[in-house]
Scaffold this motif. Structure first.
Motif, PDB file in Angstrom:
ATOM      1  N   PRO A  75       0.679  -0.453 -10.482  1.00  0.00           N
ATOM      2  CA  PRO A  75       0.213  -1.275  -9.364  1.00  0.00           C
ATOM      3  C   PRO A  75      -0.967  -2.165  -9.789  1.00  0.00           C
ATOM      4  O   PRO A  75      -1.873  -1.711 -10.482  1.00  0.00           O
ATOM      5  CB  PRO A  75      -0.236  -0.245  -8.321  1.00  0.00           C
ATOM      6  CG  PRO A  75       0.539   0.985  -8.651  1.00  0.00           C
ATOM      7  CD  PRO A  75       0.641   0.988 -10.146  1.00  0.00           C
ATOM      8  N   ASP A  97       0.669  -6.406  -6.639  1.00  0.00           N
ATOM      9  CA  ASP A  97       1.067  -5.613  -5.468  1.00  0.00           C
ATOM     10  C   ASP A  97       0.320  -6.035  -4.212  1.00  0.00           C
ATOM     11  O   ASP A  97       0.812  -5.859  -3.100  1.00  0.00           O
ATOM     12  CB  ASP A  97       0.824  -4.127  -5.737  1.00  0.00           C
ATOM     13  CG  ASP A  97       1.787  -3.581  -6.771  1.00  0.00           C
ATOM     14  OD1 ASP A  97       2.760  -2.937  -6.370  1.00  0.00           O
ATOM     15  OD2 ASP A  97       1.578  -3.823  -7.965  1.00  0.00           O
ATOM     16  N   ASP A  98      -0.880  -6.568  -4.385  1.00  0.00           N
ATOM     17  CA  ASP A  98      -1.639  -7.066  -3.241  1.00  0.00           C
ATOM     18  C   ASP A  98      -2.722  -8.005  -3.743  1.00  0.00           C
ATOM     19  O   ASP A  98      -2.987  -8.110  -4.951  1.00  0.00           O
ATOM     20  CB  ASP A  98      -2.254  -5.922  -2.434  1.00  0.00           C
ATOM     21  CG  ASP A  98      -2.354  -6.261  -0.943  1.00  0.00           C
ATOM     22  OD1 ASP A  98      -2.346  -7.458  -0.613  1.00  0.00           O
ATOM     23  OD2 ASP A  98      -2.435  -5.335  -0.126  1.00  0.00           O
ATOM     24  N   ILE A 116      -1.518   2.969  -1.824  1.00  0.00           N
ATOM     25  CA  ILE A 116      -0.577   2.770  -2.932  1.00  0.00           C
ATOM     26  C   ILE A 116      -0.211   4.105  -3.557  1.00  0.00           C
ATOM     27  O   ILE A 116       0.962   4.406  -3.793  1.00  0.00           O
ATOM     28  CB  ILE A 116      -1.176   1.823  -3.996  1.00  0.00           C
ATOM     29  CG1 ILE A 116      -1.208   0.395  -3.473  1.00  0.00           C
ATOM     30  CG2 ILE A 116      -0.368   1.891  -5.293  1.00  0.00           C
ATOM     31  CD1 ILE A 116      -1.894  -0.593  -4.394  1.00  0.00           C
ATOM     32  N   ARG A 119       1.998   6.155  -1.290  1.00  0.00           N
ATOM     33  CA  ARG A 119       3.385   5.679  -1.315  1.00  0.00           C
ATOM     34  C   ARG A 119       4.111   6.175  -2.564  1.00  0.00           C
ATOM     35  O   ARG A 119       5.243   6.650  -2.497  1.00  0.00           O
ATOM     36  CB  ARG A 119       3.411   4.152  -1.295  1.00  0.00           C
ATOM     37  CG  ARG A 119       4.820   3.554  -1.252  1.00  0.00           C
ATOM     38  CD  ARG A 119       4.795   2.095  -1.632  1.00  0.00           C
ATOM     39  NE  ARG A 119       4.558   1.932  -3.058  1.00  0.00           N
ATOM     40  CZ  ARG A 119       4.184   0.793  -3.624  1.00  0.00           C
ATOM     41  NH1 ARG A 119       3.968  -0.278  -2.883  1.00  0.00           N
ATOM     42  NH2 ARG A 119       4.004   0.703  -4.929  1.00  0.00           N
ATOM     43  N   ASN A 157       7.589  -2.709  -8.815  1.00  0.00           N
ATOM     44  CA  ASN A 157       7.579  -1.438  -8.091  1.00  0.00           C
ATOM     45  C   ASN A 157       7.633  -1.659  -6.574  1.00  0.00           C
ATOM     46  O   ASN A 157       8.384  -0.995  -5.852  1.00  0.00           O
ATOM     47  CB  ASN A 157       6.308  -0.668  -8.467  1.00  0.00           C
ATOM     48  CG  ASN A 157       6.428   0.810  -8.156  1.00  0.00           C
ATOM     49  OD1 ASN A 157       7.493   1.383  -8.269  1.00  0.00           O
ATOM     50  ND2 ASN A 157       5.336   1.427  -7.756  1.00  0.00           N
ATOM     51  N   THR A 158       6.848  -2.600  -6.096  1.00  0.00           N
ATOM     52  CA  THR A 158       6.801  -2.885  -4.663  1.00  0.00           C
ATOM     53  C   THR A 158       8.100  -3.510  -4.176  1.00  0.00           C
ATOM     54  O   THR A 158       8.604  -3.164  -3.094  1.00  0.00           O
ATOM     55  CB  THR A 158       5.620  -3.814  -4.330  1.00  0.00           C
ATOM     56  OG1 THR A 158       4.411  -3.226  -4.800  1.00  0.00           O
ATOM     57  CG2 THR A 158       5.510  -4.044  -2.833  1.00  0.00           C
ATOM     58  N   SER A 161      10.659  -0.780  -3.854  1.00  0.00           N
ATOM     59  CA  SER A 161      10.406   0.064  -2.682  1.00  0.00           C
ATOM     60  C   SER A 161      10.841  -0.647  -1.398  1.00  0.00           C
ATOM     61  O   SER A 161      11.428  -0.029  -0.500  1.00  0.00           O
ATOM     62  CB  SER A 161       8.917   0.415  -2.603  1.00  0.00           C
ATOM     63  OG  SER A 161       8.512   1.171  -3.714  1.00  0.00           O
ATOM     64  N   ILE A 183       5.551   0.743   3.207  1.00  0.00           N
ATOM     65  CA  ILE A 183       5.516   0.246   1.829  1.00  0.00           C
ATOM     66  C   ILE A 183       4.095   0.044   1.320  1.00  0.00           C
ATOM     67  O   ILE A 183       3.771   0.388   0.181  1.00  0.00           O
ATOM     68  CB  ILE A 183       6.295  -1.077   1.699  1.00  0.00           C
ATOM     69  CG1 ILE A 183       7.714  -0.924   2.285  1.00  0.00           C
ATOM     70  CG2 ILE A 183       6.355  -1.527   0.242  1.00  0.00           C
ATOM     71  CD1 ILE A 183       8.533   0.162   1.622  1.00  0.00           C
ATOM     72  N   TRP A 184       3.234  -0.499   2.171  1.00  0.00           N
ATOM     73  CA  TRP A 184       1.871  -0.793   1.718  1.00  0.00           C
ATOM     74  C   TRP A 184       0.825   0.199   2.232  1.00  0.00           C
ATOM     75  O   TRP A 184      -0.312   0.179   1.789  1.00  0.00           O
ATOM     76  CB  TRP A 184       1.480  -2.218   2.107  1.00  0.00           C
ATOM     77  CG  TRP A 184       2.126  -3.233   1.216  1.00  0.00           C
ATOM     78  CD1 TRP A 184       1.656  -3.692   0.018  1.00  0.00           C
ATOM     79  CD2 TRP A 184       3.375  -3.896   1.431  1.00  0.00           C
ATOM     80  NE1 TRP A 184       2.530  -4.595  -0.517  1.00  0.00           N
ATOM     81  CE2 TRP A 184       3.598  -4.749   0.322  1.00  0.00           C
ATOM     82  CE3 TRP A 184       4.325  -3.861   2.449  1.00  0.00           C
ATOM     83  CZ2 TRP A 184       4.726  -5.558   0.211  1.00  0.00           C
ATOM     84  CZ3 TRP A 184       5.448  -4.662   2.333  1.00  0.00           C
ATOM     85  CH2 TRP A 184       5.651  -5.496   1.237  1.00  0.00           C
ATOM     86  N   THR A 198       6.425 -10.948  -0.561  1.00  0.00           N
ATOM     87  CA  THR A 198       7.296 -10.059  -1.327  1.00  0.00           C
ATOM     88  C   THR A 198       8.753 -10.284  -0.955  1.00  0.00           C
ATOM     89  O   THR A 198       9.639 -10.274  -1.829  1.00  0.00           O
ATOM     90  CB  THR A 198       6.922  -8.579  -1.082  1.00  0.00           C
ATOM     91  OG1 THR A 198       5.531  -8.395  -1.353  1.00  0.00           O
ATOM     92  CG2 THR A 198       7.717  -7.656  -2.000  1.00  0.00           C
TER      93      THR A 198
END
Length: 229
Positions: A75, A97-98, A116, A119, A157-158, A161, A183-184, A198
């Motif tokens: 991440p 991821d963010d 994260i 998750r 990865n995100t 998911s 997810i987040w 995303t």
């Protein structure tokens, strides 16, 4: 389990502020003044999560993010002083991821990090040998891989998911709030474009493979999978 987090930012006070909040939650934190130093250390000892400032001396955070993503699905959270549309698009395209625009809340950043790992832990618990499929897309949870027409979909990865959750709930529309929570890991609605960005990346990758699967936008609500005619 104590997770290892790498933080690169050229501002000492920001590095130390992030370290203080994360260590208070039990994380191990290593600080770096440049992205180059972080990348060098990551190649020797990979971290469980990376926080990168975009604008640093030497190689910028975008390039470091890209280099890490080529070898790992760890991440990655990006920090930026600009927060422009171009920066958002660039960051998510490279697979972060963010994204947090400065000035940011260290509490919210810490909550994001915890979400994260929460998750990831949940995904490990529910992983089975049973494949997931919808249309011409097939997901293999054990390997965390996705295929479209027998060609691998290169997903972060995100992205994996998100696609997995949409397939698991293929018979209904999923709200943005639900996706942000599952997810987040956001427990309540927050101002973030991470879901839509995303989804855009996921749509583009699916379209590139000429899939018969479409991610429809349910206006004012969220998203739903459908099959093209």
């Amino acid at each position: 389990m104590s997770y290892l987090i790498y933080v690169a930012d050229d501002e000492k006070n920001i590095r130390q502020l992030i370290q203080s909040f994360l260590e208070d939650e039990g994380f191990m934190v290593r600080l770096f003044e440049t992205g180059d130093a972080l990348l060098c250390e990551f190649e020797e000892t990979p971290a469980d999560l990376v926080i990168l400032d975009v604008m640093m001396p030497g190689t910028d955070g975008f390039s470091i993010c890209s280099s890490i993503r080529k070898k790992s699905d760890v991440p990655i959270i990006l920090l930026t002083a600009r927060g422009t549309d171009a920066d958002y698009v660039t960051g998510f395209t490279l697979g972060c991821d963010d994204y947090f625009a400065k000035p940011f809340s260290p509490i919210k950043l810490t909550m994001r990090v915890k979400a994260i790992f929460k998750r990831i832990s949940k995904e490990k618990e529910k992983t089975t040998n049973e494949k997931l499929n919808f249309g011409d897309i097939v997901l293999y949870p054990m390997q965390k891989t996705a295929y479209c027409k027998n060609e691998e979909l290169k997903l972060t990865n995100t992205e994996y998911s998100l696609l997995s959750y949409l397939i698991e709930n293929k018979d209904k529309a999923i709200s943005r709030e639900e996706l942000l929570n599952v997810i987040w890991g956001y427990d309540s609605f927050v101002e973030t474009r991470v879901t839509d960005d995303t989804i855009k990346r996921l749509r583009k990758k699916i379209l590139t493979h000429n899939s018969n699967v479409s991610i429809e936008t349910v206006w004012g609500f969220g998203f739903k999978l459908s099959l093209k005619d």
